[in-house]
Design a protein around this motif. Structure first.
Motif, PDB file in Angstrom:
ATOM      1  N   VAL A 183      -3.349  -8.997   4.646  1.00 25.73           N
ATOM      2  CA  VAL A 183      -2.988  -8.022   3.609  1.00 25.73           C
ATOM      3  C   VAL A 183      -4.044  -7.997   2.508  1.00 25.73           C
ATOM      4  O   VAL A 183      -4.491  -6.932   2.070  1.00 25.73           O
ATOM      5  CB  VAL A 183      -1.595  -8.344   3.032  1.00 25.73           C
ATOM      6  CG1 VAL A 183      -1.350  -7.553   1.746  1.00 25.73           C
ATOM      7  CG2 VAL A 183      -0.515  -8.027   4.054  1.00 25.73           C
ATOM      8  N   PHE A 184      -4.470  -9.175   2.054  1.00 24.10           N
ATOM      9  CA  PHE A 184      -5.480  -9.224   0.996  1.00 24.10           C
ATOM     10  C   PHE A 184      -6.813  -8.649   1.465  1.00 24.10           C
ATOM     11  O   PHE A 184      -7.487  -7.921   0.731  1.00 24.10           O
ATOM     12  CB  PHE A 184      -5.664 -10.666   0.510  1.00 24.10           C
ATOM     13  CG  PHE A 184      -4.699 -11.066  -0.557  1.00 24.10           C
ATOM     14  CD1 PHE A 184      -4.953 -10.786  -1.890  1.00 24.10           C
ATOM     15  CD2 PHE A 184      -3.512 -11.715  -0.236  1.00 24.10           C
ATOM     16  CE1 PHE A 184      -4.058 -11.147  -2.880  1.00 24.10           C
ATOM     17  CE2 PHE A 184      -2.608 -12.080  -1.214  1.00 24.10           C
ATOM     18  CZ  PHE A 184      -2.876 -11.796  -2.549  1.00 24.10           C
ATOM     19  N   LEU A 239     -10.482   9.811  -1.790  1.00 22.89           N
ATOM     20  CA  LEU A 239      -9.626   9.507  -0.651  1.00 22.89           C
ATOM     21  C   LEU A 239      -8.211  10.011  -0.940  1.00 22.89           C
ATOM     22  O   LEU A 239      -7.612   9.633  -1.951  1.00 22.89           O
ATOM     23  CB  LEU A 239      -9.608   7.990  -0.432  1.00 22.89           C
ATOM     24  CG  LEU A 239      -9.155   7.453   0.927  1.00 22.89           C
ATOM     25  CD1 LEU A 239     -10.091   7.935   2.030  1.00 22.89           C
ATOM     26  CD2 LEU A 239      -9.121   5.928   0.892  1.00 22.89           C
ATOM     27  N   PRO A 240      -7.651  10.870  -0.088  1.00 26.30           N
ATOM     28  CA  PRO A 240      -6.281  11.355  -0.324  1.00 26.30           C
ATOM     29  C   PRO A 240      -5.290  10.199  -0.373  1.00 26.30           C
ATOM     30  O   PRO A 240      -5.502   9.150   0.247  1.00 26.30           O
ATOM     31  CB  PRO A 240      -6.019  12.270   0.876  1.00 26.30           C
ATOM     32  CG  PRO A 240      -7.376  12.673   1.357  1.00 26.30           C
ATOM     33  CD  PRO A 240      -8.260  11.485   1.100  1.00 26.30           C
ATOM     34  N   ARG A 241      -4.196  10.399  -1.100  1.00 28.12           N
ATOM     35  CA  ARG A 241      -3.203   9.338  -1.259  1.00 28.12           C
ATOM     36  C   ARG A 241      -2.671   8.857   0.094  1.00 28.12           C
ATOM     37  O   ARG A 241      -2.539   7.650   0.333  1.00 28.12           O
ATOM     38  CB  ARG A 241      -2.048   9.860  -2.132  1.00 28.12           C
ATOM     39  CG  ARG A 241      -0.923   8.858  -2.396  1.00 28.12           C
ATOM     40  CD  ARG A 241      -1.386   7.705  -3.262  1.00 28.12           C
ATOM     41  NE  ARG A 241      -1.905   8.156  -4.526  1.00 28.12           N
ATOM     42  CZ  ARG A 241      -1.163   8.369  -5.615  1.00 28.12           C
ATOM     43  NH1 ARG A 241       0.136   8.171  -5.573  1.00 28.12           N
ATOM     44  NH2 ARG A 241      -1.725   8.753  -6.742  1.00 28.12           N
ATOM     45  N   ALA A 242      -2.373   9.794   0.999  1.00 26.87           N
ATOM     46  CA  ALA A 242      -1.849   9.411   2.310  1.00 26.87           C
ATOM     47  C   ALA A 242      -2.880   8.609   3.100  1.00 26.87           C
ATOM     48  O   ALA A 242      -2.547   7.616   3.770  1.00 26.87           O
ATOM     49  CB  ALA A 242      -1.435  10.658   3.093  1.00 26.87           C
ATOM     50  N   ALA A 243      -4.146   9.012   3.018  1.00 22.07           N
ATOM     51  CA  ALA A 243      -5.204   8.288   3.725  1.00 22.07           C
ATOM     52  C   ALA A 243      -5.397   6.895   3.138  1.00 22.07           C
ATOM     53  O   ALA A 243      -5.677   5.931   3.864  1.00 22.07           O
ATOM     54  CB  ALA A 243      -6.506   9.081   3.655  1.00 22.07           C
ATOM     55  N   PHE A 244      -5.245   6.785   1.818  1.00 22.95           N
ATOM     56  CA  PHE A 244      -5.381   5.492   1.140  1.00 22.95           C
ATOM     57  C   PHE A 244      -4.360   4.494   1.686  1.00 22.95           C
ATOM     58  O   PHE A 244      -4.706   3.387   2.117  1.00 22.95           O
ATOM     59  CB  PHE A 244      -5.195   5.698  -0.366  1.00 22.95           C
ATOM     60  CG  PHE A 244      -5.192   4.437  -1.178  1.00 22.95           C
ATOM     61  CD1 PHE A 244      -6.378   3.846  -1.574  1.00 22.95           C
ATOM     62  CD2 PHE A 244      -3.992   3.841  -1.563  1.00 22.95           C
ATOM     63  CE1 PHE A 244      -6.379   2.684  -2.338  1.00 22.95           C
ATOM     64  CE2 PHE A 244      -3.979   2.687  -2.322  1.00 22.95           C
ATOM     65  CZ  PHE A 244      -5.182   2.107  -2.711  1.00 22.95           C
ATOM     66  N   TRP A 245      -3.090   4.898   1.693  1.00 23.53           N
ATOM     67  CA  TRP A 245      -2.048   3.990   2.171  1.00 23.53           C
ATOM     68  C   TRP A 245      -2.111   3.823   3.687  1.00 23.53           C
ATOM     69  O   TRP A 245      -1.819   2.740   4.222  1.00 23.53           O
ATOM     70  CB  TRP A 245      -0.673   4.500   1.745  1.00 23.53           C
ATOM     71  CG  TRP A 245      -0.440   4.339   0.274  1.00 23.53           C
ATOM     72  CD1 TRP A 245      -0.352   5.317  -0.665  1.00 23.53           C
ATOM     73  CD2 TRP A 245      -0.296   3.101  -0.422  1.00 23.53           C
ATOM     74  NE1 TRP A 245      -0.164   4.783  -1.914  1.00 23.53           N
ATOM     75  CE2 TRP A 245      -0.118   3.413  -1.800  1.00 23.53           C
ATOM     76  CE3 TRP A 245      -0.303   1.764  -0.041  1.00 23.53           C
ATOM     77  CZ2 TRP A 245       0.053   2.446  -2.768  1.00 23.53           C
ATOM     78  CZ3 TRP A 245      -0.134   0.786  -1.013  1.00 23.53           C
ATOM     79  CH2 TRP A 245       0.048   1.125  -2.356  1.00 23.53           C
ATOM     80  N   GLY A 246      -2.501   4.872   4.391  1.00 19.85           N
ATOM     81  CA  GLY A 246      -2.637   4.760   5.839  1.00 19.85           C
ATOM     82  C   GLY A 246      -3.714   3.762   6.226  1.00 19.85           C
ATOM     83  O   GLY A 246      -3.534   2.942   7.148  1.00 19.85           O
ATOM     84  N   LEU A 247      -4.856   3.816   5.524  1.00 18.74           N
ATOM     85  CA  LEU A 247      -5.938   2.873   5.791  1.00 18.74           C
ATOM     86  C   LEU A 247      -5.496   1.445   5.501  1.00 18.74           C
ATOM     87  O   LEU A 247      -5.775   0.521   6.283  1.00 18.74           O
ATOM     88  CB  LEU A 247      -7.155   3.234   4.937  1.00 18.74           C
ATOM     89  CG  LEU A 247      -8.350   2.270   5.008  1.00 18.74           C
ATOM     90  CD1 LEU A 247      -8.885   2.175   6.436  1.00 18.74           C
ATOM     91  CD2 LEU A 247      -9.457   2.713   4.048  1.00 18.74           C
ATOM     92  N   PHE A 248      -4.793   1.261   4.399  1.00 14.17           N
ATOM     93  CA  PHE A 248      -4.338  -0.084   4.037  1.00 14.17           C
ATOM     94  C   PHE A 248      -3.388  -0.653   5.095  1.00 14.17           C
ATOM     95  O   PHE A 248      -3.555  -1.787   5.568  1.00 14.17           O
ATOM     96  CB  PHE A 248      -3.647  -0.045   2.676  1.00 14.17           C
ATOM     97  CG  PHE A 248      -2.934  -1.321   2.322  1.00 14.17           C
ATOM     98  CD1 PHE A 248      -3.647  -2.466   2.009  1.00 14.17           C
ATOM     99  CD2 PHE A 248      -1.548  -1.382   2.330  1.00 14.17           C
ATOM    100  CE1 PHE A 248      -2.998  -3.652   1.696  1.00 14.17           C
ATOM    101  CE2 PHE A 248      -0.882  -2.557   2.024  1.00 14.17           C
ATOM    102  CZ  PHE A 248      -1.610  -3.696   1.704  1.00 14.17           C
ATOM    103  N   LEU A 249      -2.399   0.130   5.494  1.00 15.26           N
ATOM    104  CA  LEU A 249      -1.416  -0.354   6.464  1.00 15.26           C
ATOM    105  C   LEU A 249      -2.056  -0.595   7.834  1.00 15.26           C
ATOM    106  O   LEU A 249      -1.763  -1.596   8.508  1.00 15.26           O
ATOM    107  CB  LEU A 249      -0.267   0.645   6.583  1.00 15.26           C
ATOM    108  CG  LEU A 249       0.606   0.799   5.320  1.00 15.26           C
ATOM    109  CD1 LEU A 249       1.609   1.928   5.506  1.00 15.26           C
ATOM    110  CD2 LEU A 249       1.323  -0.514   5.009  1.00 15.26           C
ATOM    111  N   ALA A 250      -2.946   0.318   8.233  1.00 11.96           N
ATOM    112  CA  ALA A 250      -3.606   0.158   9.532  1.00 11.96           C
ATOM    113  C   ALA A 250      -4.496  -1.079   9.541  1.00 11.96           C
ATOM    114  O   ALA A 250      -4.513  -1.854  10.513  1.00 11.96           O
ATOM    115  CB  ALA A 250      -4.425   1.410   9.851  1.00 11.96           C
ATOM    116  N   ALA A 251      -5.243  -1.284   8.457  1.00 15.51           N
ATOM    117  CA  ALA A 251      -6.124  -2.450   8.376  1.00 15.51           C
ATOM    118  C   ALA A 251      -5.315  -3.739   8.355  1.00 15.51           C
ATOM    119  O   ALA A 251      -5.667  -4.727   9.031  1.00 15.51           O
ATOM    120  CB  ALA A 251      -7.002  -2.350   7.129  1.00 15.51           C
TER     121      ALA A 251
END
Length: 659
Positions: A35-36, A56-68
């Motif tokens: 997560v970190f 970076l769009p808001r959805a892409a921001f959270w999508g990238l974080f969750l996917a990573a």
């Protein structure tokens, strides 16, 4: 501790299946580290996309974080030690880079302060009694950034009146103290700061106090019904009920008590309280001018949103500070003032810098912590501040008015705008004398004590659909003056009527159901003259103080802005102080030659020696380029990131306690 088992394949010797034991602690560590590390990757991507001007769009921001986070957690080959090394490496590199940039910026920023020549204060700033009327605590900076301090520095006495305590978010008392601290940086003492103490905004289903019945108590959005400020600084009349009559009376009393030479006030913009304050002010001043025709202050109206709070973030758009830009075409949002009729006031060059943190106005903005006004300082700070003059010396204040139909009270009340329903967003086109249907005369007659009338001004309805296309002014002498299409900002009609006691205005051709006049004015001789002022500008009209030539340039072509003076440079004396530099007027412009590595001070002076302006001319330095690049990214790039939005939301609601 609970043990989890996972198959790990076969050994080389006999193909025996082996099992690796995982504890719950191992799994938690894997998830937390992932997560970190995912957060690091997402934040870096967020910052890089913003630097490339593609947030970076808001959805892409959270999508990238969750996917990573998911991918890193499930990646078996990425050991706990490997995660720790990568995480610390990225964090360390980021921290060291940030510290290095901060150290370099801290060393360079002071070197970017303007080297503006010290000049005599402009006449408009000297030895005046000044009053600023604004709605909320921070609107003083939006309206008068860089101007207030020049008045106090030049020996003027400045008063600021806040109509509201700005308590809509429950921060009223905090904002009162912020205003006191902010204005102290511009030399305004606490005793000159007046809080009328009325409410901020209205409930969703409420009526604005401006449209309320005269003595009806009107709650604010916060639910308050009486004036208040702060424990150690009470309101002008502490505990006064929120009524229209009280607010209008308090504002009128303050104006009468201070009797300022110069009055600044916000004008009609998108904020409901700003709209109410400008209309309350016009109503109060109209009553004062009617009762005391000898009072003739210089009134300057300005816009706190379109030319400041919501203006472009252009502080870093040029190596030389840009002036206020035209927000929206030919007219301002009130539908009255023309952009080309604006009055431009200069800044104090010694209070400016190419690092925004070194500007005096930035220091003032930091005091408005609850509004985080420092965030929009790059919008507020420009090379000039723009205003529109309202003349106050009309002979018609107190004149007898007779109209052929309807009510003529609107014609001499100073008001150009009035809305019957601010909460309902009704347009402010109700301050108009409109002849009734069937009125064939359509005339207004004005009678006043005898005077030599040299000018008449007629103001059209600001509504684009309702216009006077032709009118006629008839004087007792028999002289008639034909007038074409009227302007909402006032159509000036020169006349020559000595010892005149009145005249009649007849509307001859109109269009629209509500065509008519908002105001009529008459003047005798020279009137409402602005104090003279000149300011050197670049070729695009931007005011200049410390002018820097870009790499490869050796010549600056300058012009002159003049207020109540001539802008013809051929009538001025030009001096240039600086080895190897020269300045001369050619083809109506001022050409300044400054070889690489040289600098000079250029001064223009009128033939009387009373009007002058000086600028410093030099070349752009490495410090200027570096500081501008760093701060431009901080001002224009970082605010577009998702991380910034999250931080601001947290700060507002959990640190400042916004309701």
């Amino acid at each position: 501790m609970r043990v989890l088992r996972a198959k790990s394949g076969h050994n080389a010797a006999g193909g025996m299946s082996l099992e690796k034991k995982y504890t719950l602690w191992d799994v938690l560590c894997r998830i937390v580290q992932s997560v970190f590390l995912a957060a690091e990757i997402t934040v870096l991507a967020d910052l890089l996309f913003a630097a490339g001007e593609k947030p970076l769009p808001r959805a892409a921001f959270w999508g990238l974080f969750l996917a990573a986070a998911a991918a890193l957690s499930l990646w078996r080959g990425f050991t706990r030690k490997g995660r720790r090394i990568v995480f610390l490496s990225i964090a360390g590199a980021a921290v060291l880079s940030a510290l290095a940039l901060f150290a370099a910026w801290s060393a360079a920023a002071p070197k970017t302060a303007y080297e503006a020549p010290e000049t005599e204060p402009k006449a408009i700033f000297s030895e005046k009694r000044v009053l600023a009327v604004v709605p909320h605590e921070d609107d003083d900076l939006n309206l008068l950034s860089g101007v207030t301090g020049q008045f106090t520095d030049a020996g003027s006495e400045v008063y600021v009146v806040f109509v509201s305590t700005g308590d809509a978010a429950g921060l009223g008392e905090k904002r009162v103290y912020e205003a006191i601290n902010a204005l102290s940086l511009d030399g305004v003492p606490e005793e000159n700061i007046i809080f009328l103490g009325y409410g901020d905004s209205i409930p969703d289903d409420g009526i604005h106090i401006y449209n309320a019945a005269p003595n009806a108590v009107t709650p604010s959005l916060s639910g308050r019904t009486e004036t208040h400020a702060a424990p150690n600084h009470e309101a002008y009349r502490e505990g006064t009920p929120y009524t229209r009559e009280n607010l209008l009376g308090d504002l009128r009393s303050v104006i009468e008590e201070i009797r300022a030479d110069v009055i600044f006030c916000v004008d009609y913009d998108e904020n409901i309280d700003h709209r109410a304050v400008t209309m309350f002010f016009d109503e109060a001043l109209g009553e004062i001018l009617t009762a005391a025709p000898d009072y003739d202050p210089l009134v300057l109206k300005g816009f706190t949103y379109s030319t400041a709070f919501h203006a472009p973030t252009d502080f870093y758009d040029s190596v030389n500070l840009l002036s206020t830009v035209n927000p929206d075409g030919e007219r301002m949002e009130n539908g009255v003032f023309r952009w080309d009729a604006r009055v431009r006031l200069p800044m104090d060059g010694r209070a400016l810098s190419r690092s925004i943190t070194e500007c005096r106005s930035f220091a003032v903005s930091r005091e408005y912590e609850s509004q985080m006004l420092w965030r929009i300082a790059p919008r507020i700070i420009n090379g000039d501040k723009v205003f529109w003059q309202r003349c106050t010396g009309s002979l018609l204040y107190g004149a007898a008015v007779r109209v052929s139909s309807g009510s003529g009270a609107e014609l001499t009340d100073f008001r150009l705008l009035h809305s019957e329903d601010l909460a309902g967003r009704e347009l402010p086109y109700s301050a108009v004398w409109t002849p009734e249907s069937g009125d064939t005369a359509r005339e207004a007659e004005f009678t006043f004590p005898a005077a030599d009338v040299t000018e008449v001004r007629l103001y059209d309805n600001p509504s684009p659909e309702d216009n006077v296309l032709a009118a006629e002014i008839v004087f007792p002498s028999g002289n008639r003056y034909a007038v074409g299409t009227l302007d909402p900002a006032g159509t000036v009609v020169p006349v020559d009527e000595p010892d005149c006691e009145g005249f009649t205005v007849r509307l001859q051709e109109t269009e629209g159901e509500h065509a008519g006049l908002t105001e009529a004015e008459a003047y005798s001789g020279e009137h409402d003259v602005m104090p003279p002022l000149i300011k050197l500008t670049d070729g695009d009209g931007n005011f200049i103080y410390d002018y820097r030539l870009s790499r490869g340039e050796t010549e600056a072509v300058l012009s002159l802005y003049a207020l109540s003076a001539s802008d013809d440079l051929t009538g001025y004396t030009v001096t240039c102080e600086g080895e190897g530099c020269a300045a001369a007027v050619r083809d109506g412009a001022l050409s300044v030659t400054c070889p690489r590595g040289k600098s000079c001070t250029v001064t223009v002076t009128d033939e009387t020696g009373t009007l002058s302006d000086s600028v410093y001319v030099a070349h752009e330095t490495a410090s200027i380029r570096f500081v501008s690049a760093i701060e431009s990214y901080c001002a224009n790039g970082i605010p577009k990131t998702n991380l910034y939005s999250l931080a601001v939301h947290y700060y507002k609601h959990f640190i400042l306690g916004w309701e």
